[in-house]
Design an enzyme around this catalytic site. Structure first.
Site, PDB file in Angstrom:
ATOM      1  N   ASP A 249       0.860  -1.185   0.000  1.00  0.00           N
ATOM      2  CA  ASP A 249       0.000   0.000   0.000  1.00  0.00           C
ATOM      3  C   ASP A 249       0.898   1.236   0.000  1.00  0.00           C
ATOM      4  O   ASP A 249       2.043   1.161  -0.437  1.00  0.00           O
ATOM      5  CB  ASP A 249      -0.949  -0.025   1.206  1.00  0.00           C
ATOM      6  CG  ASP A 249      -2.287   0.639   0.907  1.00  0.00           C
ATOM      7  OD1 ASP A 249      -2.289   1.851   0.654  1.00  0.00           O
ATOM      8  OD2 ASP A 249      -3.321  -0.052   0.921  1.00  0.00           O
ATOM      9  N   GLY A 271       4.857  -0.723  -3.694  1.00  0.00           N
ATOM     10  CA  GLY A 271       3.829  -0.035  -2.924  1.00  0.00           C
ATOM     11  C   GLY A 271       3.010   0.877  -3.797  1.00  0.00           C
ATOM     12  O   GLY A 271       3.002   0.762  -5.026  1.00  0.00           O
ATOM     13  N   HIS A 272       2.324   1.817  -3.145  1.00  0.00           N
ATOM     14  CA  HIS A 272       1.445   2.749  -3.853  1.00  0.00           C
ATOM     15  C   HIS A 272       1.994   4.169  -3.853  1.00  0.00           C
ATOM     16  O   HIS A 272       1.257   5.121  -4.055  1.00  0.00           O
ATOM     17  CB  HIS A 272       0.046   2.734  -3.227  1.00  0.00           C
ATOM     18  CG  HIS A 272      -0.678   1.438  -3.391  1.00  0.00           C
ATOM     19  ND1 HIS A 272      -1.961   1.237  -2.925  1.00  0.00           N
ATOM     20  CD2 HIS A 272      -0.304   0.268  -3.964  1.00  0.00           C
ATOM     21  CE1 HIS A 272      -2.337  -0.005  -3.200  1.00  0.00           C
ATOM     22  NE2 HIS A 272      -1.345  -0.608  -3.827  1.00  0.00           N
ATOM     23  N   GLY A 273       3.292   4.323  -3.551  1.00  0.00           N
ATOM     24  CA  GLY A 273       3.898   5.641  -3.590  1.00  0.00           C
ATOM     25  C   GLY A 273       3.783   6.388  -2.283  1.00  0.00           C
ATOM     26  O   GLY A 273       3.519   5.820  -1.223  1.00  0.00           O
TER      27      GLY A 273
END
Length: 446
Positions: A249, A271-273
């Protein structure tokens, strides 16, 4: 008459002196209901639990959890009690105290280290590995390890916090324990530890001020759902520095009520940054402001630099947000403002977000994108984004992707400066629609 009076004075004085010599004063008796004197916490508490502490230096003491029956062969519940007993003794100590977890692997159930404490400085020195129960039923609260109302807190030692979350990631719902949570903690430092495979967030800070996180490792695979590396809410004056974060995430998520946050030297991926938000999911959220993200690298993530708010979000503000000197490799949507954030169809409203986004700068951002849209600024039609600027942006398409890069803007006011790659959709010379460019670059060219 005068001589008679003088005689009486002499006699009275003699009697007073004689009485003083004959009778010594007695200690006054304490009232029947008086409280007993407090224990001497410099050597131990009233139940002598601190007798297991070892003297370190003048005014300080070390509380080794193994002296309180913690063991690498003990059960998770037994070790939780031992850790709690060691903390209680340290918390009652007047000087500086250190809670020591020696090398080794310790099964550990949920534990709360709650203050305030008598001493102002407590250090947790985790040298070993702490292993959480795999069964989600072992947890009744929101966190596995929680620090509450502790000031001048230090967590260090090079140890590992193993959440054993693999079995829980596919489970529905978000009622899963955070690896380590900080509540109402002030002016401390968390350094040199590793968090791995958390069931939910790895670290969470709520209503906390003045903490520094640095030299931290966070490890989880790309498919570990909802395992944000560090999540902030209602917290201020937080520094996140020099960290390696790989999760399923957001590497870092900056939530409601976060102010004066500095993020530097982060290596993010998978991940999602790095995200501001999500914002506006619940009513009465507090504003977010003064966020500075700089000198970070982001690689193989599903987003790069992101600001996200929910549709129908009630009014609040996020302002003075700067992302600068960021390098990206093989990232989807490197720059994105998303005011229609709706993961997994969870939205309950189709109304525009009322979160006001203003004074936002993306500066010196370079790297490669694996999606055709490299810059997406999708703001609220009710409250357009204000004063958004892009400066010296150089994002290229991967040759392997074979796609033309584009910028997409909607309901955003601002401008551009310096190099712009791909062509901007923002500014006086660009209309608010899609702009494309065919340039491409290999990852090795960065």
């Amino acid at each position: 008459m005068a001589s008679s009076m003088l005689f009486k004075i002499v006699v009275i004085s003699f009697l007073v002196v004689a009485t003083a010599k004959k009778h010594t004063p007695k200690e006054p008796k304490a009232p029947k209901n008086a409280a007993p004197p407090p224990p001497d916490v410099s050597t131990g508490s009233s139940n002598s639990s601190a007798s297991n502490a070892s003297s370190n230096s003048a005014g300080s003491s070390v509380f080794d959890v193994t002296k309180y029956s913690a063991s690498t062969s003990a059960s998770a519940s037994a070790n939780s009690k031992a850790f709690t007993d060691a903390f209680k003794a340290a918390c009652a100590f007047k000087g500086r105290s250190t809670i020591l977890v020696p090398s080794g692997s310790y099964q550990l159930g949920p534990v709360l280290f709650g203050g305030p404490c008598i001493g102002s400085h407590i250090t947790f020195e985790f040298k070993g590995t702490l292993v959480a129960p795999q069964d989600i039923k072992a947890f009744s609260g929101v966190a596995w390890i929680e620090f509450d109302a502790l000031h001048e807190l230090v967590v260090e030692g090079g140890g590992i916090i193993d959440g054993q979350g693999t079995a829980t990631w596919p489970m529905p719902g978000k009622r899963k324990p955070i690896n380590m949570r900080f509540m109402k903690c002030y002016n401390g430092k968390i350094t040199g530890i590793t968090s791995k495979d958390s069931k939910f967030f790895h670290f969470a800070l709520h209503n906390t001020q003045g903490l520094i996180f640095e030299n931290i490792k966070i490890i989880a695979p790309w498919n570990s759902k909802n395992t944000d590396g560090i999540h902030l809410s209602m917290s201020s004056n937080i520094t996140l520095n020099n960290m390696n974060i790989g999760t399923g995430d957001d590497c870092i998520s900056i939530g409601q009520g976060s102010k004066d946050i500095t993020v530097t030297g982060i290596s993010c991926g998978p991940g999602h940054g790095i995200s501001v938000g999500s914002l506006g999911k619940v009513p009465n959220e507090e504003d977010v402001g003064n966020i500075h993200v700089k000198n970070c690298t982001i690689a193989h993530t599903t987003n790069g630099l992101r600001i996200k708010t929910w549709p129908g979000a009630p009014p609040s503000k996020a302002y003075n947000i700067t992302f600068e000197d960021i390098t990206m490799t093989n990232v989807s949507y490197p720059i994105i403002i998303d005011q229609k954030y709706c993961p997994n169809g969870e939205c309950t409203s189709k109304n525009p977000s009322l979160v006001v986004l203003r004074d936002i700068l993306f500066c010196r951002v370079k790297g490669t994108s694996n999606t055709p849209v490299a810059v997406k600024l999708d703001c609220s039609e009710k409250n357009p984004c204000q004063n958004v600027h892009l400066q010296d942006i150089n994002i290229q398409a991967l040759k392997s992707a074979g796609a033309k890069l584009s910028s997409v803007c909607s309901n955003v006011q601002g401008g551009v400066r310096g190099t712009q790659q791909p062509d901007p959709c923002l500014g006086s010379t660009a209309s608010q629609d899609t702009k494309s460019t065919a340039s491409s670059l290999n990852e090795s060219d960065l």
